[in-house]
Design a protein around this motif. Sequence first.
Motif, PDB file in Angstrom:
ATOM      1  N   UNK A 133       0.813  -1.220   0.000  1.00 18.32           N
ATOM      2  CA  UNK A 133       0.000   0.000   0.000  1.00 18.32           C
ATOM      3  C   UNK A 133       0.843   1.265   0.000  1.00 18.32           C
ATOM      4  N   UNK A 134       1.853   1.309  -0.863  1.00 21.74           N
ATOM      5  CA  UNK A 134       2.794   2.438  -0.896  1.00 21.74           C
ATOM      6  C   UNK A 134       2.211   3.674  -1.568  1.00 21.74           C
ATOM      7  N   UNK A 135       2.786   4.812  -1.203  1.00 21.87           N
ATOM      8  CA  UNK A 135       2.501   6.066  -1.904  1.00 21.87           C
ATOM      9  C   UNK A 135       3.810   6.544  -2.526  1.00 21.87           C
ATOM     10  N   UNK A 136       3.741   6.900  -3.811  1.00 16.80           N
ATOM     11  CA  UNK A 136       4.943   7.363  -4.513  1.00 16.80           C
ATOM     12  C   UNK A 136       4.915   8.889  -4.512  1.00 16.80           C
ATOM     13  N   UNK A 137       6.025   9.488  -4.137  1.00 16.56           N
ATOM     14  CA  UNK A 137       6.070  10.949  -4.081  1.00 16.56           C
ATOM     15  C   UNK A 137       6.906  11.484  -5.236  1.00 16.56           C
ATOM     16  N   UNK A 138       6.273  12.334  -6.037  1.00 17.41           N
ATOM     17  CA  UNK A 138       6.950  12.892  -7.214  1.00 17.41           C
ATOM     18  C   UNK A 138       7.025  14.405  -7.076  1.00 17.41           C
ATOM     19  N   UNK A 139       8.133  14.974  -7.562  1.00 15.39           N
ATOM     20  CA  UNK A 139       8.232  16.427  -7.559  1.00 15.39           C
ATOM     21  C   UNK A 139       8.425  16.912  -8.989  1.00 15.39           C
ATOM     22  N   UNK A 140       7.716  17.976  -9.335  1.00 12.46           N
ATOM     23  CA  UNK A 140       7.795  18.507 -10.695  1.00 12.46           C
ATOM     24  C   UNK A 140       7.794  20.010 -10.657  1.00 12.46           C
ATOM     25  N   UNK A 145       3.585  15.835  -5.703  1.00  9.69           N
ATOM     26  CA  UNK A 145       2.376  15.068  -5.944  1.00  9.69           C
ATOM     27  C   UNK A 145       2.518  13.725  -5.255  1.00  9.69           C
ATOM     28  N   UNK A 146       1.417  13.233  -4.675  1.00 10.42           N
ATOM     29  CA  UNK A 146       1.446  11.916  -4.035  1.00 10.42           C
ATOM     30  C   UNK A 146       0.589  10.968  -4.867  1.00 10.42           C
ATOM     31  N   UNK A 147       1.183   9.862  -5.279  1.00 14.07           N
ATOM     32  CA  UNK A 147       0.474   8.951  -6.175  1.00 14.07           C
ATOM     33  C   UNK A 147       0.379   7.574  -5.516  1.00 14.07           C
ATOM     34  N   UNK A 148      -0.846   7.056  -5.409  1.00 14.11           N
ATOM     35  CA  UNK A 148      -1.016   5.711  -4.841  1.00 14.11           C
ATOM     36  C   UNK A 148      -0.365   4.707  -5.782  1.00 14.11           C
ATOM     37  N   UNK A 149       0.269   3.685  -5.189  1.00 15.02           N
ATOM     38  CA  UNK A 149       1.006   2.712  -6.012  1.00 15.02           C
ATOM     39  C   UNK A 149       0.117   2.111  -7.092  1.00 15.02           C
ATOM     40  N   UNK A 156       3.730  -1.434 -19.637  1.00 17.10           N
ATOM     41  CA  UNK A 156       5.123  -1.862 -19.745  1.00 17.10           C
ATOM     42  C   UNK A 156       6.019  -0.623 -19.818  1.00 17.10           C
ATOM     43  N   UNK A 157       6.924  -0.480 -18.866  1.00 17.00           N
ATOM     44  CA  UNK A 157       7.835   0.672 -18.765  1.00 17.00           C
ATOM     45  C   UNK A 157       7.085   2.003 -18.716  1.00 17.00           C
ATOM     46  N   UNK A 158       5.843   1.981 -18.265  1.00 18.48           N
ATOM     47  CA  UNK A 158       5.041   3.206 -18.250  1.00 18.48           C
ATOM     48  C   UNK A 158       4.531   3.504 -16.850  1.00 18.48           C
ATOM     49  N   UNK A 159       4.696   4.758 -16.424  1.00 22.43           N
ATOM     50  CA  UNK A 159       4.200   5.144 -15.097  1.00 22.43           C
ATOM     51  C   UNK A 159       3.428   6.456 -15.217  1.00 22.43           C
ATOM     52  N   UNK A 160       2.898   6.902 -14.063  1.00 30.78           N
ATOM     53  CA  UNK A 160       2.166   8.168 -14.018  1.00 30.78           C
ATOM     54  C   UNK A 160       3.097   9.378 -14.028  1.00 30.78           C
ATOM     55  N   UNK A 161       4.429   9.152 -14.007  1.00 34.24           N
ATOM     56  CA  UNK A 161       5.362  10.285 -14.000  1.00 34.24           C
ATOM     57  C   UNK A 161       5.393  10.981 -15.354  1.00 34.24           C
ATOM     58  N   UNK A 162       5.531  12.304 -15.353  1.00 31.09           N
ATOM     59  CA  UNK A 162       5.754  13.019 -16.611  1.00 31.09           C
ATOM     60  C   UNK A 162       7.269  13.173 -16.786  1.00 31.09           C
ATOM     61  N   UNK A 163       7.737  13.463 -18.015  1.00 31.40           N
ATOM     62  CA  UNK A 163       9.186  13.597 -18.217  1.00 31.40           C
ATOM     63  C   UNK A 163       9.807  14.736 -17.393  1.00 31.40           C
ATOM     64  N   UNK A 164       8.976  15.656 -16.897  1.00 29.96           N
ATOM     65  CA  UNK A 164       9.514  16.775 -16.103  1.00 29.96           C
ATOM     66  C   UNK A 164       9.593  16.445 -14.620  1.00 29.96           C
ATOM     67  N   UNK A 165       9.065  15.271 -14.238  1.00 31.68           N
ATOM     68  CA  UNK A 165       8.990  14.952 -12.814  1.00 31.68           C
ATOM     69  C   UNK A 165      10.096  14.019 -12.343  1.00 31.68           C
ATOM     70  N   UNK A 166      10.411  14.177 -11.063  1.00 29.04           N
ATOM     71  CA  UNK A 166      11.378  13.319 -10.409  1.00 29.04           C
ATOM     72  C   UNK A 166      10.646  12.534  -9.322  1.00 29.04           C
TER      73      UNK A 166
END
Lengths: 293, 161
Positions: A133-140, A145-149, A156-166
């Motif tokens: 039940x992890x939460x992924x934390x991204x900064x852009x 932004x907090x994203x539920x796992x 495949x090789x695709x996530x909710x991250x945008x290319x500008x986000x870490x």
Amino acid sequence: MKASAFDYARASSVANALELLTAHGERARVLAGGQSLLPAMNLRLVTPDLIVDIGGLDDLRGVAVNGDVLTIGALTRHTDLLKSPEIAAHAPLLRDAVARVAHPAIRNRGTIGGNLAQADPASELPACMLALGATIIARGPDGERRIAADEFFAGIYETALTPQELLVAVELPVQPTDSTHYFHEFARRHGDYAIVGLAAQALVRDGRFADLRLGFFAVGDRPLLAKSAGELIDVAVTPAVLSAVSSALDEELSPLGDQQATPAMRRHLAKVLLTRCVSSLLARTDLCAGVSA
Amino acid sequence: MTATVAISLSVNGELVEASVLPRLNLADFLREHLKLTGTHLGCEHGVCGACTVRVNGDIVRSCLMLAVQTDNAKVETIEGLSDSGEIADLQSAFRERNALQCGFCTPGMLMAAQDLLQQSPTPDREQIREHLSGNYCRCTGYQAIVDAVETTARARTGRLP
Ligand SMILES: Cc1cc2nc3c(=O)[nH]c(=O)nc-3n(C[C@H](O)[C@H](O)[C@H](O)COP(=O)(O)OP(=O)(O)OC[C@H]3O[C@@H](n4cnc5c(N)ncnc54)[C@H](O)[C@@H]3O)c2cc1C
Ligand code: FES
Ligand code: FES
């Protein structure tokens, strides 16, 4: 083969990395441990114009416990997770899983952030994030932004991250001391990507599941949190119940075929893992009778 | 055209300063720029382990690290471990147990084996296999390699072979 030419920037801070990513967008790639990016570049599957090396950002590395939250920095290496007393105490599932990620020399460089951002469907850690039940934390550019796992992995090789986000960190709830877990994968060789695997976290009370989260991997284009596990919660598990859940799981799977296994073989192995997991967590050998793989 | 980057690092105890293209990997830097050809390249995507070296004390794949990433780092190659005598016993066990045939995988195997013995001085055969599982030997001398590592572990901890 060798990577094609690119420019290189060593990020001096998270803010600096974000500036570089904002300025260069899709032409840039983040370099963390390099254990997935560099093979892809050496094979010329990826040819970025600019590499933003975040490897020196030490504030993104480390494991901390705060109340009932375990925070893992994106640059925490696989080897750090293996050695961390906090992980062993509060998320032992992750420890068992990391031991099966690649080989020692690769675990010394590979990071949890890179592994999750890579989103390989056969990878162990994304499935653990679902089970825990992890939460992924991204900064852009627009902040954090907090994203539920279960919303993070998109294919495949695709996530909710945008290319500008870490991806900067992962947060996990500290697991109750009476919770249990199960981890197993079928792989050709220790350290290879799984043919099929299961990362499960459970609460067992009076011989029944009070909670059960089954994170399957290598059974589709992304890790799967099996909904059918719900049917096992708060009931007396019998071979008939387990068999019904096994059929329901089959419906949820959409495995891909490759050189390692056909979709049918993956379906079979997923069901074998389900049975073994349930019988192991409930300490009920009677449930496992007749299952082979 | 991309620009070169200045780096300064220690290789086997000696200070090295260089200006490298970002695409140059550490293995090629060691082999071609420093003529340290003990580090071998097999697959160039992390699978075979022939290129294993130590960076800041940890074993890594030198084909999956850019030379620019080693700025300020301490790199140790098979030449360094060999010249310092650190693995002399392991090397002679490899010879005695016939654990090297063509020798292509040997530098990487020695690096990985020494890393294991530093972390767990009394590994069993299963642990040895697990730690070396990322290193391919195309001559398939695995049994003899495990024998050699096991013998060295026993000798170092004062147990009989
Ligand atoms: C031989 C071999 C076997 C392997 N076996 C396994 C295995 O069994 N299981 C497994 O899970 N993995 C395996 N791996 C991959 C390994 O675990 C990598 O460590 C991991 O997947 C990527 O982490 P990294 O830090 O090296 O990321 P990198 O390679 O640096 O980056 C991977 C991707 O993520 C992006 N990225 C990295 N960090 C961030 C961030 N903080 N924010 C946003 N984007 C980011 C990069 O731009 C890149 O696209 C294997 C690798 C090799 C070479
Ligand atoms: S050449 Fe680096 S692992 Fe094969
Ligand atoms: S001895 Fe030839 S590759 Fe191992």
